[in-house]
Design a protein around this motif. Structure first.
Motif, PDB file in Angstrom:
ATOM      1  N   HIS A  89       1.103  -1.142   0.117  1.00 31.82           N
ATOM      2  CA  HIS A  89      -0.051   0.006   0.028  1.00 31.82           C
ATOM      3  C   HIS A  89       0.748   1.318   0.246  1.00 31.82           C
ATOM      4  O   HIS A  89       1.812   1.353   0.742  1.00 31.82           O
ATOM      5  N   LEU A  90       0.350   2.063  -0.954  1.00 32.87           N
ATOM      6  CA  LEU A  90       1.299   3.640  -0.946  1.00 32.87           C
ATOM      7  C   LEU A  90       0.893   4.273   0.482  1.00 32.87           C
ATOM      8  O   LEU A  90      -0.034   3.849   1.019  1.00 32.87           O
ATOM      9  N   PRO A  91       1.724   5.199   0.631  1.00 34.65           N
ATOM     10  CA  PRO A  91       1.503   6.047   1.854  1.00 34.65           C
ATOM     11  C   PRO A  91       0.179   7.069   1.749  1.00 34.65           C
ATOM     12  O   PRO A  91      -0.160   6.902   0.484  1.00 34.65           O
ATOM     13  N   SER A  92      -0.450   7.415   2.580  1.00 32.97           N
ATOM     14  CA  SER A  92      -1.657   8.109   2.701  1.00 32.97           C
ATOM     15  C   SER A  92      -1.644   9.287   1.723  1.00 32.97           C
ATOM     16  O   SER A  92      -0.571   9.998   1.671  1.00 32.97           O
ATOM     17  N   TYR A  93      -2.502   9.387   0.867  1.00 29.23           N
ATOM     18  CA  TYR A  93      -2.212  10.498  -0.002  1.00 29.23           C
ATOM     19  C   TYR A  93      -1.114  10.807  -0.838  1.00 29.23           C
ATOM     20  O   TYR A  93      -0.372  11.770  -0.538  1.00 29.23           O
ATOM     21  N   ALA A  94      -0.881   9.753  -1.766  1.00 26.57           N
ATOM     22  CA  ALA A  94       0.387   9.682  -2.681  1.00 26.57           C
ATOM     23  C   ALA A  94      -0.063   9.545  -4.046  1.00 26.57           C
ATOM     24  O   ALA A  94       0.525   8.668  -4.680  1.00 26.57           O
ATOM     25  N   PRO A  95      -0.854  10.548  -4.660  1.00 21.48           N
ATOM     26  CA  PRO A  95      -1.141  10.073  -6.018  1.00 21.48           C
ATOM     27  C   PRO A  95      -0.010  10.187  -6.892  1.00 21.48           C
ATOM     28  O   PRO A  95      -0.077   9.775  -7.972  1.00 21.48           O
ATOM     29  N   ASP A  96       0.834  11.148  -6.543  1.00 20.83           N
ATOM     30  CA  ASP A  96       2.037  11.208  -7.506  1.00 20.83           C
ATOM     31  C   ASP A  96       2.954   9.790  -7.528  1.00 20.83           C
ATOM     32  O   ASP A  96       3.728   9.721  -8.610  1.00 20.83           O
ATOM     33  N   LEU A  97       2.588   8.941  -6.456  1.00 25.00           N
ATOM     34  CA  LEU A  97       3.559   7.480  -6.612  1.00 25.00           C
ATOM     35  C   LEU A  97       2.525   6.648  -7.461  1.00 25.00           C
ATOM     36  O   LEU A  97       2.845   5.192  -7.464  1.00 25.00           O
ATOM     37  N   ASN A  98       1.310   6.824  -7.833  1.00 20.14           N
ATOM     38  CA  ASN A  98       0.254   5.779  -8.200  1.00 20.14           C
ATOM     39  C   ASN A  98       0.277   6.109  -9.855  1.00 20.14           C
ATOM     40  O   ASN A  98       0.011   7.060 -10.383  1.00 20.14           O
ATOM     41  N   SER A  99       0.785   4.940 -10.561  1.00 15.01           N
ATOM     42  CA  SER A  99       1.123   5.149 -11.884  1.00 15.01           C
ATOM     43  C   SER A  99      -0.420   5.389 -12.701  1.00 15.01           C
ATOM     44  O   SER A  99      -0.585   5.863 -13.708  1.00 15.01           O
ATOM     45  N   VAL A 100      -1.434   4.578 -12.106  1.00 18.56           N
ATOM     46  CA  VAL A 100      -2.938   4.703 -12.571  1.00 18.56           C
ATOM     47  C   VAL A 100      -3.507   6.044 -12.641  1.00 18.56           C
ATOM     48  O   VAL A 100      -4.103   6.484 -13.417  1.00 18.56           O
ATOM     49  N   GLU A 101      -2.898   7.022 -11.667  1.00 19.01           N
ATOM     50  CA  GLU A 101      -3.177   8.253 -11.839  1.00 19.01           C
ATOM     51  C   GLU A 101      -2.897   9.143 -13.070  1.00 19.01           C
ATOM     52  O   GLU A 101      -3.633   9.949 -13.449  1.00 19.01           O
ATOM     53  N   GLY A 102      -1.786   8.643 -13.570  1.00 10.50           N
ATOM     54  CA  GLY A 102      -1.219   9.153 -14.892  1.00 10.50           C
ATOM     55  C   GLY A 102      -2.087   8.857 -16.019  1.00 10.50           C
ATOM     56  O   GLY A 102      -2.531   9.820 -16.906  1.00 10.50           O
ATOM     57  N   ILE A 103      -2.817   7.631 -15.912  1.00  7.85           N
ATOM     58  CA  ILE A 103      -3.646   7.038 -17.199  1.00  7.85           C
ATOM     59  C   ILE A 103      -5.066   7.977 -16.770  1.00  7.85           C
ATOM     60  O   ILE A 103      -5.466   8.555 -17.945  1.00  7.85           O
ATOM     61  N   TRP A 104      -5.342   8.269 -15.610  1.00  8.56           N
ATOM     62  CA  TRP A 104      -6.544   8.851 -15.550  1.00  8.56           C
ATOM     63  C   TRP A 104      -6.460  10.518 -15.987  1.00  8.56           C
ATOM     64  O   TRP A 104      -7.463  11.112 -16.783  1.00  8.56           O
ATOM     65  N   SER A 105      -5.403  10.972 -15.653  1.00  8.00           N
ATOM     66  CA  SER A 105      -5.169  12.405 -16.098  1.00  8.00           C
ATOM     67  C   SER A 105      -4.917  12.202 -17.696  1.00  8.00           C
ATOM     68  O   SER A 105      -5.397  13.239 -18.281  1.00  8.00           O
ATOM     69  N   ILE A 106      -4.281  11.390 -18.448  1.00  9.72           N
ATOM     70  CA  ILE A 106      -3.961  11.346 -19.978  1.00  9.72           C
ATOM     71  C   ILE A 106      -5.663  11.046 -20.303  1.00  9.72           C
ATOM     72  O   ILE A 106      -6.021  11.872 -21.416  1.00  9.72           O
ATOM     73  N   LEU A 107      -6.458  10.421 -19.945  1.00 11.85           N
ATOM     74  CA  LEU A 107      -7.758  10.011 -20.359  1.00 11.85           C
ATOM     75  C   LEU A 107      -8.520  11.256 -20.367  1.00 11.85           C
ATOM     76  O   LEU A 107      -9.254  11.769 -21.165  1.00 11.85           O
ATOM     77  N   ARG A 108      -8.547  11.905 -19.306  1.00 15.04           N
ATOM     78  CA  ARG A 108      -9.181  13.413 -19.029  1.00 15.04           C
ATOM     79  C   ARG A 108      -8.662  14.652 -19.829  1.00 15.04           C
ATOM     80  O   ARG A 108      -9.438  15.191 -20.623  1.00 15.04           O
TER      81      ARG A 108
END
Length: 182
Positions: A111-130
């Motif tokens: 598990h990533l640390p609390s609130y670490a979207p910069d470490l989550n590669s899937v967040e990059g996918i959502w950003s690109i999709l948006r």
């Protein structure tokens, strides 16, 4: 879903206003896994879902069993062990999910640390999709939104360079253990 705006224009001195129809109570969720295996192309495995109206008893997000089913399908598709790096979504930490993960010898979860979207590669996918497929698109109905989501995810799914870019964006580098010489 309020449309993402990437470009707009208006007369000089006036603020552009984008009008959208009222919000509905319908919800969409997408579960995705960015998969990396040395020597092979990176993959995106995803499951979009339209939920029933939560006011009439529907869920607002994926259930733990749907995440379990996604992991089982990913294991079958990838044909190897999975090291899962998850954010702290409450369903990811559900006791039933923990029991499932502990029972599988092919699955290891961190598990990533609390609130670490910069470490989550899937967040990059959502950003690109948006910023690409969903940018400047006001969907007429839920089926239109689902078609756009699937189309955008399919475009990303076949571009391993984009997926690897999302891995690189986290600053976490995938490594393979070196063979020990004896």
């Amino acid at each position: 879903m309020t449309p993402a705006t990437s470009r707009t224009w208006s007369r000089r001195g006036s603020t552009p206003v984008i009008r959208v129809r009222g919000r509905s109570q319908r919800r969409f969720s997408i579960a995705a896994l960015c998969c990396y295996k040395p020597g092979e192309r990176s993959r995106l495995i995803y499951r979009p879902k339209q939920h029933a109206d939560h006011k009439s008893g529907g869920r607002r997000s994926f259930a733990w069993s749907e995440y379990r089913d996604l992991l089982i399908a990913a294991h079958q598709q990838l044909g190897g062990p999975i090291v899962l790096i998850w954010d702290n979504l409450n369903v990811h930490k559900d006791r039933r999910m923990k029991a499932f993960i502990d029972a599988q010898d092919w699955l290891t979860a961190y598990h990533l640390p609390s609130y670490a979207p910069d470490l989550n590669s899937v967040e990059g996918i959502w950003s690109i999709l948006r910023r690409t497929t969903l940018a400047n698109t006001a969907c007429a109905d839920p089926s239109h939104l689902m078609r756009r989501l699937r189309h955008g995810l399919r475009q990303i799914q076949y571009r391993s360079d984009i997926i690897e870019g999302c891995f690189t964006g986290t600053g976490l580098t995938p490594t393979t253990p070196r063979l020990q010489t004896q």
